[in-house]
Design a protein around this motif. Structure first.
Motif, PDB file in Angstrom:
ATOM      1  N   ASP A  83       0.827  -1.208   0.000  1.00  0.00           N
ATOM      2  CA  ASP A  83       0.000   0.000   0.000  1.00  0.00           C
ATOM      3  C   ASP A  83       0.863   1.261   0.000  1.00  0.00           C
ATOM      4  OD1 ASP A  83      -2.292  -1.497  -0.002  1.00  0.00           O
ATOM      5  OD2 ASP A  83      -2.627  -1.374   2.157  1.00  0.00           O
ATOM      6  N   SER A  84       1.955   1.234   0.751  1.00  0.00           N
ATOM      7  CA  SER A  84       2.837   2.403   0.811  1.00  0.00           C
ATOM      8  C   SER A  84       3.503   2.655  -0.530  1.00  0.00           C
ATOM      9  CB  SER A  84       3.901   2.210   1.898  1.00  0.00           C
ATOM     10  OG  SER A  84       3.313   2.109   3.176  1.00  0.00           O
ATOM     11  N   ALA A  87       0.966   4.104  -2.904  1.00  0.00           N
ATOM     12  CA  ALA A  87       0.607   5.474  -2.529  1.00  0.00           C
ATOM     13  C   ALA A  87       1.744   6.448  -2.809  1.00  0.00           C
ATOM     14  CB  ALA A  87       0.231   5.515  -1.045  1.00  0.00           C
ATOM     15  N   MET A 102      -3.674   4.778  -0.025  1.00  0.00           N
ATOM     16  CA  MET A 102      -3.375   3.772   0.995  1.00  0.00           C
ATOM     17  C   MET A 102      -4.631   3.045   1.475  1.00  0.00           C
ATOM     18  SD  MET A 102      -0.461   5.320   3.505  1.00  0.00           S
ATOM     19  CE  MET A 102       1.159   5.805   2.885  1.00  0.00           C
ATOM     20  N   ASP A 219       0.119   1.518   7.477  1.00  0.00           N
ATOM     21  CA  ASP A 219       0.768   1.001   6.273  1.00  0.00           C
ATOM     22  C   ASP A 219       2.249   1.374   6.225  1.00  0.00           C
ATOM     23  OD1 ASP A 219      -1.403  -0.335   5.121  1.00  0.00           O
ATOM     24  OD2 ASP A 219      -2.191   1.523   4.283  1.00  0.00           O
TER      25      ASP A 219
END
Length: 240
Positions: A83-84, A87, A102, A219
């Motif tokens: 997710d990081s 993002a 995220m 995250d």
């Protein structure tokens, strides 16, 4: 006290714990101090498995251990890493957009690529590790950095999974000092190098999170853990 350990164990691993412990806010606040201990437990379980595996087959052993590692932690931190990555790339430097991406449960190309690369680095480092007794350093030191992140970095999502974790700072600091001392006493320079590498990763990732988000999220904390584990494994593999 034991509730804090059970909360940390249930949150960071797939080891079953009584569900009632998660309903206690005090136990949740105390759980942060137990993160290094849970990291040490993960490391010792992996070491025990490595000891049981046939010797002389490092590639097979590394693959089995990596699968066990992911299963034991429920891929919790890998999800944060993916997710990081999505993002950071898709957010284009914008804080609001980064936080929005995220929240998306789907993984994009950046997330998948970064997860594969980190797992590849972990696999190669473990296959090159000549002393399985050093394996416990990576999960322990990585969760020390996770504790430090929640202690000294603002948590940007109100009511998120990481909110309220830093309500018992003295116990958490004492736990980190004990864990750091254990690393150095039990493994000598390997522990010193592992702590140094982890500290560098922590400083750089915290700086990036502060610049982009003004703090951390669950995250980014997971991403910090995964990157730390990979860097520490590479460092001790090169040393050994």
């Amino acid at each position: 006290m034991i509730d804090g350990f059970l909360v940390a164990l249930g949150f960071l691993t797939r080891i079953p714990v009584p569900s009632r412990v998660f309903a206690d806010p005090a136990g949740r606040a105390r759980s942060l101090a137990w993160y290094p201990m849970v990291g040490a437990l993960i490391g010792m379980l992996l070491f025990a498995m490595a000891w049981l595996l046939p010797q002389g087959r490092p590639l097979l052993s590394a693959a089995v251990l990596l699968c066990a590692w992911v299963f034991l932690t429920g891929a919790l931190h890998l999800d944060g890493l993916a997710d990081s990555a999505d993002a950071w790339v898709g957010g284009m430097g914008d804080r609001a957009r980064t936080l929005e991406i995220m929240k998306d449960p789907r993984s994009g190309p950046a997330g998948v690529t970064v997860v594969v690369l980190v797992l590849l680095l972990k696999f190669a480092a473990m296959a090159s590790l000549s002393q399985w007794s050093l394996l416990w350093l990576a999960p322990l030191v990585a969760r020390m950095s996770l504790t430090m992140a929640f202690l000294c970095t603002p948590y940007v999502r109100s009511g998120g999974m990481g909110s309220g974790l830093a309500d018992a700072p003295r116990a958490a600091c004492a736990a980190m000092l004990c864990a750091g001392a254990a690393c150095c006493v039990l493994t000598g320079w390997f522990g010193v190098i592992a702590l140094a590498c982890s500290g560098i990763v922590f400083v750089l990732w915290r700086r990036a999170c502060m610049r982009r988000l003004g703090g951390i999220t669950g995250d980014t904390a997971g991403a910090l853990t995964e990157i730390n584990e990979a860097v520490v494994l590479i460092a001790i593999s090169l040393m050994s």
